[in-house]
Enzyme design. Sequence first.
Site, mmCIF file in Angstrom:
data_model
loop_
_atom_site.group_PDB
_atom_site.id
_atom_site.type_symbol
_atom_site.label_atom_id
_atom_site.label_comp_id
_atom_site.label_asym_id
_atom_site.label_seq_id
_atom_site.Cartn_x
_atom_site.Cartn_y
_atom_site.Cartn_z
ATOM 1 N NE ARG A 136 -33.239 2.645 7.029
ATOM 2 C CZ ARG A 136 -33.833 2.758 5.834
ATOM 3 N NH1 ARG A 136 -34.770 3.649 5.666
ATOM 4 N NH2 ARG A 136 -33.490 1.987 4.840
ATOM 5 C CB THR A 137 -26.227 3.423 8.385
ATOM 6 O OG1 THR A 137 -27.048 2.342 8.816
ATOM 7 C CG2 THR A 137 -24.932 3.402 9.181
ATOM 8 C CE LYS A 166 -9.748 6.114 -11.110
ATOM 9 N NZ LYS A 166 -9.064 7.413 -10.904
ATOM 10 N NE ARG A 187 -23.876 -0.072 5.757
ATOM 11 C CZ ARG A 187 -25.186 -0.069 5.972
ATOM 12 N NH1 ARG A 187 -26.034 -0.033 4.962
ATOM 13 N NH2 ARG A 187 -25.657 -0.091 7.199
ATOM 14 C CG HIS A 215 -25.037 -2.357 11.300
ATOM 15 N ND1 HIS A 215 -24.417 -1.186 11.668
ATOM 16 C CD2 HIS A 215 -26.009 -1.995 10.413
ATOM 17 C CE1 HIS A 215 -24.977 -0.171 11.035
ATOM 18 N NE2 HIS A 215 -25.944 -0.641 10.262
#
Length: 390
Positions: A136-137, A166, A187, A215
């Site tokens: 969703r985000t 890496k 995120r 959030h």
Amino acid sequence: MAATSSSFSSCLLSDHGIAAGDPAKCYTAKQAVSAKSLSMSSRLRQSMEASRLSSTTTRGPARCCSAVETKISPLFTLGKKFHLDDVIEAQQFDRDTLNAIFEVAREMEEIEMNPSGSQILKGFIMATLFYEPSTRTRLSFECAMKRLGGEVLTTENAREFSSAAKGETLEDTIRTVEGYSDIIVLRHFESGATRRAAATASIPVINAGDGPGQHPTQALLDIYTIDREISKLDGIKVALVGDLANGRTVRSLAYLLAKYKDVKIYFVSPEVVKMKDDIKDYLTSEGVEWEESADLIDVASKCDVVYQTRIQKERFGERTDLYEEARGKYIVDSDVLDVMQKHAVVMHPLPRLDEITVDVDLDPRAAYFRQAKNGLYIRMALLKLLLVGW
């Protein structure tokens, strides 16, 4: 540059459209605020022109922003730069800013319904850098950018499928990605990662969730949804249910609820995932009444909003025993609906597992899918404000 995002402040300078607060903090902000502002200046001029020439002319340029001009504080006027350089945490927002953002979000609802869309952000590129899974985000941010005429560069599961695998540092990744884009949506699995990214970047950074931290855009859409659903934010009672220890959505929402008057918050959770003391202490310091309860039925009968969350298995690590102890203890079902008031709503940040039964979906008080759609409008508003201004 680092201080630009670390101040996050409500105390920014009057010449950037903000009332002055603590002098020392504002002095720091004044030193820092210019870097991102200067780097965005040419883009702002281009965007304002694009906005005037965009397909929103079906309503006319004046009408497009009429709500912003007539319904909100004079501090937030057409053409003025947005006073935040980044969106990092819920504490950045005061009531006036929230109300102003909501007005822009309502404008975005009109744009989204217009088949010809908008070109407000034509020429801008957004990079979505996701180190944790998201549906969703990530999609709502990408849809928001495209609805406004912008372009998207996207990395999903960057923890495994980017240079991070890496050993590249977050700071080096941000320095690289900002060379390709005008705004970064991040995120990350670590609390505080977005703050580090914003301190590094010379372009805006938006926190799309950082571990068990915050959030903020979810909290903004949650508050917007409550306002749209029950038509008030002062004097409400809200039940926060489920994984409150690890739930960044409920933490951010608690910070925003504290901006409103006569709010009472009920914490309903299994013992192993109770709300942490920092949020309780903050609410107490802000004069917000809160109460812990083990009885969801009793709490639901009193509340305007039942905000359910899932028990987050990924936050328990190897302690699957604790996960199983918490899982399934509090479920919103027909029994909960039976005691809820007619105007009350059930919300959930999604994804849902078994903590809301599917029969609840048919009840008009089930607001969680409308809540998810509201995320598009809030994120459209934030992208517009950060890249173009009011």
